[in-house]
Design a protein around this motif. Structure first.
Motif, PDB file in Angstrom:
ATOM      1  N   LEU A 119       0.796  -1.229   0.000  1.00 53.06           N
ATOM      2  CA  LEU A 119       0.000   0.000   0.000  1.00 53.06           C
ATOM      3  C   LEU A 119       0.828   1.277   0.000  1.00 53.06           C
ATOM      4  N   SER A 120       2.129   1.175   0.160  1.00 56.25           N
ATOM      5  CA  SER A 120       2.969   2.386   0.249  1.00 56.25           C
ATOM      6  C   SER A 120       2.946   3.174  -1.047  1.00 56.25           C
ATOM      7  N   PRO A 121       3.032   4.508  -0.941  1.00 58.68           N
ATOM      8  CA  PRO A 121       3.174   5.314  -2.158  1.00 58.68           C
ATOM      9  C   PRO A 121       4.440   4.880  -2.900  1.00 58.68           C
ATOM     10  N   LEU A 122       4.344   4.806  -4.199  1.00 62.14           N
ATOM     11  CA  LEU A 122       5.468   4.348  -5.019  1.00 62.14           C
ATOM     12  C   LEU A 122       6.715   5.209  -4.808  1.00 62.14           C
ATOM     13  N   ASP A 123       6.481   6.515  -4.598  1.00 67.77           N
ATOM     14  CA  ASP A 123       7.628   7.403  -4.412  1.00 67.77           C
ATOM     15  C   ASP A 123       8.413   7.087  -3.148  1.00 67.77           C
ATOM     16  N   THR A 124       7.735   6.508  -2.168  1.00 75.70           N
ATOM     17  CA  THR A 124       8.447   6.081  -0.955  1.00 75.70           C
ATOM     18  C   THR A 124       9.309   4.863  -1.270  1.00 75.70           C
ATOM     19  N   LEU A 125       8.697   3.892  -1.952  1.00 73.55           N
ATOM     20  CA  LEU A 125       9.406   2.642  -2.242  1.00 73.55           C
ATOM     21  C   LEU A 125      10.600   2.864  -3.174  1.00 73.55           C
ATOM     22  N   ARG A 126      10.409   3.773  -4.103  1.00 69.39           N
ATOM     23  CA  ARG A 126      11.434   4.047  -5.116  1.00 69.39           C
ATOM     24  C   ARG A 126      12.782   4.404  -4.502  1.00 69.39           C
ATOM     25  N   LYS A 127      12.743   5.028  -3.322  1.00 68.32           N
ATOM     26  CA  LYS A 127      13.985   5.485  -2.683  1.00 68.32           C
ATOM     27  C   LYS A 127      14.593   4.418  -1.773  1.00 68.32           C
ATOM     28  N   THR A 128      14.000   3.220  -1.755  1.00 66.12           N
ATOM     29  CA  THR A 128      14.515   2.158  -0.893  1.00 66.12           C
ATOM     30  C   THR A 128      15.329   1.172  -1.723  1.00 66.12           C
ATOM     31  N   ASP A 129      15.846   0.138  -1.060  1.00 66.68           N
ATOM     32  CA  ASP A 129      16.605  -0.869  -1.817  1.00 66.68           C
ATOM     33  C   ASP A 129      15.704  -2.023  -2.287  1.00 66.68           C
ATOM     34  N   ILE A 130      14.407  -1.774  -2.397  1.00 69.29           N
ATOM     35  CA  ILE A 130      13.509  -2.773  -2.988  1.00 69.29           C
ATOM     36  C   ILE A 130      14.024  -3.077  -4.400  1.00 69.29           C
ATOM     37  N   THR A 131      13.882  -4.339  -4.846  1.00 69.22           N
ATOM     38  CA  THR A 131      14.476  -4.666  -6.148  1.00 69.22           C
ATOM     39  C   THR A 131      13.711  -3.979  -7.285  1.00 69.22           C
ATOM     40  N   GLU A 132      14.459  -3.700  -8.331  1.00 65.38           N
ATOM     41  CA  GLU A 132      13.925  -3.077  -9.536  1.00 65.38           C
ATOM     42  C   GLU A 132      12.688  -3.833 -10.050  1.00 65.38           C
ATOM     43  N   GLY A 133      12.822  -5.167 -10.115  1.00 61.18           N
ATOM     44  CA  GLY A 133      11.749  -5.995 -10.663  1.00 61.18           C
ATOM     45  C   GLY A 133      10.487  -5.913  -9.819  1.00 61.18           C
ATOM     46  N   SER A 134      10.632  -5.971  -8.500  1.00 63.14           N
ATOM     47  CA  SER A 134       9.424  -5.922  -7.671  1.00 63.14           C
ATOM     48  C   SER A 134       8.823  -4.522  -7.671  1.00 63.14           C
ATOM     49  N   LEU A 135       9.665  -3.507  -7.735  1.00 61.21           N
ATOM     50  CA  LEU A 135       9.130  -2.140  -7.801  1.00 61.21           C
ATOM     51  C   LEU A 135       8.276  -1.973  -9.063  1.00 61.21           C
ATOM     52  N   ALA A 136       8.777  -2.496 -10.173  1.00 63.23           N
ATOM     53  CA  ALA A 136       8.026  -2.403 -11.437  1.00 63.23           C
ATOM     54  C   ALA A 136       6.685  -3.135 -11.313  1.00 63.23           C
ATOM     55  N   ALA A 137       6.704  -4.298 -10.667  1.00 61.70           N
ATOM     56  CA  ALA A 137       5.459  -5.064 -10.499  1.00 61.70           C
ATOM     57  C   ALA A 137       4.487  -4.327  -9.580  1.00 61.70           C
ATOM     58  N   ILE A 138       5.014  -3.762  -8.500  1.00 57.34           N
ATOM     59  CA  ILE A 138       4.147  -3.054  -7.551  1.00 57.34           C
ATOM     60  C   ILE A 138       3.588  -1.779  -8.197  1.00 57.34           C
TER      61      ILE A 138
ATOM     62  N   ARG B 262      25.172   0.586  -8.681  1.00 59.89           N
ATOM     63  CA  ARG B 262      23.952   0.460  -9.501  1.00 59.89           C
ATOM     64  C   ARG B 262      22.788   1.222  -8.874  1.00 59.89           C
ATOM     65  N   GLY B 263      22.701   1.162  -7.558  1.00 61.31           N
ATOM     66  CA  GLY B 263      21.624   1.865  -6.861  1.00 61.31           C
ATOM     67  C   GLY B 263      21.726   3.362  -7.062  1.00 61.31           C
ATOM     68  N   LYS B 264      22.947   3.840  -7.019  1.00 59.22           N
ATOM     69  CA  LYS B 264      23.187   5.278  -7.148  1.00 59.22           C
ATOM     70  C   LYS B 264      22.572   5.820  -8.442  1.00 59.22           C
ATOM     71  N   LEU B 265      22.709   5.061  -9.503  1.00 58.39           N
ATOM     72  CA  LEU B 265      22.153   5.488 -10.795  1.00 58.39           C
ATOM     73  C   LEU B 265      20.652   5.680 -10.717  1.00 58.39           C
ATOM     74  N   ALA B 266      19.991   4.900  -9.854  1.00 57.10           N
ATOM     75  CA  ALA B 266      18.536   4.962  -9.757  1.00 57.10           C
ATOM     76  C   ALA B 266      18.081   5.763  -8.532  1.00 57.10           C
ATOM     77  N   GLY B 267      19.017   6.394  -7.831  1.00 61.59           N
ATOM     78  CA  GLY B 267      18.652   7.161  -6.645  1.00 61.59           C
ATOM     79  C   GLY B 267      18.240   6.297  -5.468  1.00 61.59           C
ATOM     80  N   LYS B 268      18.800   5.078  -5.405  1.00 56.91           N
ATOM     81  CA  LYS B 268      18.483   4.156  -4.312  1.00 56.91           C
ATOM     82  C   LYS B 268      19.762   3.829  -3.538  1.00 56.91           C
ATOM     83  N   PRO B 269      19.606   3.373  -2.289  1.00 52.51           N
ATOM     84  CA  PRO B 269      20.823   3.023  -1.540  1.00 52.51           C
ATOM     85  C   PRO B 269      21.597   1.872  -2.178  1.00 52.51           C
TER      86      PRO B 269
END
Lengths: 133, 500
Positions: free
Chosen positions: B201-220, B477-484
């Motif tokens: 249920l989290s706003p996507l913008d919150t998740l985007r800044k975490t180390d959640i995987t690229e693939g799961s972020l896209a699915a969510i 790799r995270g740095k490129l996407a603005g993630k830790p």
């Protein structure tokens, strides 16, 4: 009321703090005004096992300290978030605080705080993570 | 500053027992250690598993024994167990413990051997021959199952697998959870249940800044889930989650809580005498359910597009299949009544039933440890290795810590404390002579050839400096996407990166 004027005879920003460790030994150190008690333990390399695991981010309760009643009353107000983490601490008392949330003040000179003994975890009663059976 | 030592039984050691900051060995201690470090004096200890239990056990052993050599074995190429693969991506603060673990791993007297599966590549008996003490800290890699019809329908997942998926656990990388329905049901009311609800249920913008995987972020990002029910067999006084996670959920932007006032009315008396944690937790639920929200909160609830709620006294009977017979379309629940009160209350199903429509079911009824190897005692009922203070029953020299020792509950401080206790048992047994140091043990050296012959050809143990290369690549790799960090989820890719 806390005295507002620092005594001119004492170095202005050094405060003596005593930590009574789990084994009963007293660790005495000087702290800078404004440092949190967690920072004091880290900066002075005090040997308190496992202290400050989350590095002062209010995500654990490993920097739990017990204060003397009269000192506790004078500390800054406690937030809900600090209370939430304290609820998970071992040996919680009515004068417990997290070291990362308490900053050293001049008026605290000579402060003694107790590192709690590891007694039965309150969480065991709470069965955290375990679902109803 | 000189600190007293508990192991005064070794006079020559107490002389050198100045305070040693973790992972940072004082030069004089280190040189004396080398002088004394004959095979007969240096205990060789190994730990199976590199999660918090393994690392906290290692930390305590290294800090309180100036000669101990501690080797940590891990089946994955990467360390830190549930700190990396369990802790929610939006809880980076908890992951700060990795800094201390890293200091421990960098100690001269600590080695990390990843990509080695104990019980397969190396047997526990072989570890026992190579080391004076073996500590099992391998956690709880499985989950309890519901044991109800429909559990295997499409759309039903264990919360453990779902957590593994969004956290980049290689074995769950292809889970592809079906997030196409509006309602999700989480069976369970613990912190894992709240974690998965919050991630859904989290706003996507919150998740985007975490180390959640690229693939799961896209699915969510494509998820249609907008309502999550957390279902418990018992009542509000028996929930297993903790107050921090509940408060986070109540304050989650873009969501509103669905709490039935009937569940919370009249709870005041029941919590008068309960311990403070349960009392404050209950009060927070009662306040959210019964009190008129403040202006800001009311505004947030009114504009919320997503919602979550707690359903009490409901026991799952069946996951219901859709017309195609393959897809889940809902769950059938038995209404329960409570026998007894407080923490020990039991839920007893009544004849009353209810159906809850949903296309996604996450079962979150607990993790479970598995037996490692036939030579190690295991209590299948309790799901733990039988032990007293971490000493495995009937097997001198074998120890356990963490979830495999006490069951899959608690937070980081619980595991820290229990791991220190186990380490203390090892130290006491070293002092008392239960562990005989005059038996020469060569540790990893004697296992090298075993590993050579067993491990899949071409694959070698991963060292801590290998991990640090993987770590640096992930952070870059995270740095490129603005993630830790952007976690590498493919085992082969990890191994290729370090030239294995």
């Amino acid at each position: 009321p806390p005295s507002s004027l620092p005594s001119p005879t004492v170095a202005p920003d050094r405060v003596t703090v005593h930590f009574i460790n789990r084994d009963g030994e007293t660790l005495t150190t000087t702290a800078k005004e404004g440092e949190s008690l967690l920072e004091v333990v880290v900066n002075q390399n005090l040997s308190i096992d496992g202290f400050g695991a989350c590095e002062g981010t209010l995500a654990c309760s490993t920097c739990h300290l017990i204060f003397e009643e009269n000192v506790f009353q004078k500390l800054d107000a406690i937030t809900d978030e600090e209370m939430d983490m304290l609820d998970l601490a071992y040996g919680l008392t009515d004068t417990s605080r997290l070291g990362c949330q308490v900053c050293v003040k001049k008026a605290m000179d000579g402060l003694t705080v107790q590192v709690p003994m590891e007694v039965a975890d309150l969480r065991k009663g709470l069965e955290v993570g375990k679902q109803s059976k | 500053m000189i600190f007293s030592c508990w192991w005064l039984g070794y006079p020559f050691l107490s002389m050198v027992c100045t305070h040693v900051p973790e992972g940072n060995i004082h030069p004089s201690v280190s040189s004396i250690s080398k002088l004394l470090s004959t095979a007969a004096l240096a205990p060789q200890i190994c730990i199976v598993g590199s999660g918090p239990a393994g690392f906290y056990t290692a930390q305590h052993l290294l800090k309180h024994h100036q000669l101990a050599q501690v080797d940590i074995y891990e089946k994955l190429p990467v360390p830190f167990g549930l700190v990396r693969f369990g802790v929610a991506p939006d809880h980076p603060e908890v992951k700060n413990v990795i800094n201390t673990f890293t200091q421990t791993a960098r100690s001269d007297r600590c080695s990390f051997y990843g990509n080695v599966t104990i019980g397969k590549d190396v047997m526990v008996e072989e570890l026992e021959q190579a080391y004076h003490a073996v500590v099992l800290s391998y956690g709880a890699e499985d989950n309890r199952i519901l044991g109800i019809p429909g559990e295997n329908l499409s759309g039903v997942y264990s919360a453990r697998a779902f957590v593994g998926w969004y956290n980049g656990l290689p074995e769950n990388r292809d889970l592809k959870p079906d997030l196409s329905s509006e309602t999700a049901v989480v069976l369970g009311q613990g912190n894992v249940a709240l974690d998965v609800a919050r991630i859904l249920l989290s706003p996507l913008d919150t998740l985007r800044k975490t180390d959640i995987t690229e693939g799961s972020l896209a699915a969510i990002a494509c998820s249609r889930v907008k309502r999550v029910w957390l279902v418990g067999r018992r009542g509000p006084l028996q929930v297993a989650f903790t107050i921090k996670e509940l408060r986070e959920m109540i304050n989650l932007p873009g969501t509103r809580p669905l709490l039935d006032s009937a569940d919370f009315t009249g709870l005041g008396d029941a919590i008068k005498d309960v311990p403070r944690p349960r009392k404050r937790l209950t009060e927070l639920m009662v306040k959210s359910a019964l009190e008129t929200p403040g202006e800001r909160e009311a505004g947030r609830w009114a504009s919320a597009t997503k919602e979550w709620g707690l359903k009490f006294r409901r026991s799952p009977l069946e996951v219901l299949p859709a017309a195609d017979g393959k897809q889940a379309r809902g769950v059938r629940l038995a209404v329960t009544r409570l026998e007894g009160s407080g923490e020990s209350a039991r839920a007893v199903p009544t004849r009353e039933m209810e159906e809850l429509e949903c296309g996604l079911v996450l079962s979150s009824i607990g993790y479970q440890s598995l037996p490692l190897d036939p030579s190690v005692p295991f209590d299948p009922k309790l799901g733990i290795i039988p032990n007293s203070l971490g000493r495995v029953q009937g097997v001198p020299g074998l120890y356990c810590s963490g979830w495999v020792k006490r069951g899959p509950t608690g937070v980081i401080i619980t595991t820290m404390s229990d791991s220190f206790d186990t380490a203390q048992s090892v130290l006491e047994d070293l002092q008392s002579g239960v562990l005989n140091l005059s038996d020469t043990k060569e540790g990893f050296k004697s296992l090298r050839s075993v590993l050579h012959s067993r491990v899949t050809p071409g694959v070698h143990p991963v060292t801590f400096s290998d991990w640090e290369k993987i770590d640096a690549a992930e952070v870059a790799r995270g740095k490129l996407a603005g993630k830790p960090r952007e976690k590498i989820v493919d085992l082969q890719e990890m191994l290729q990166l370090i030239g294995h």
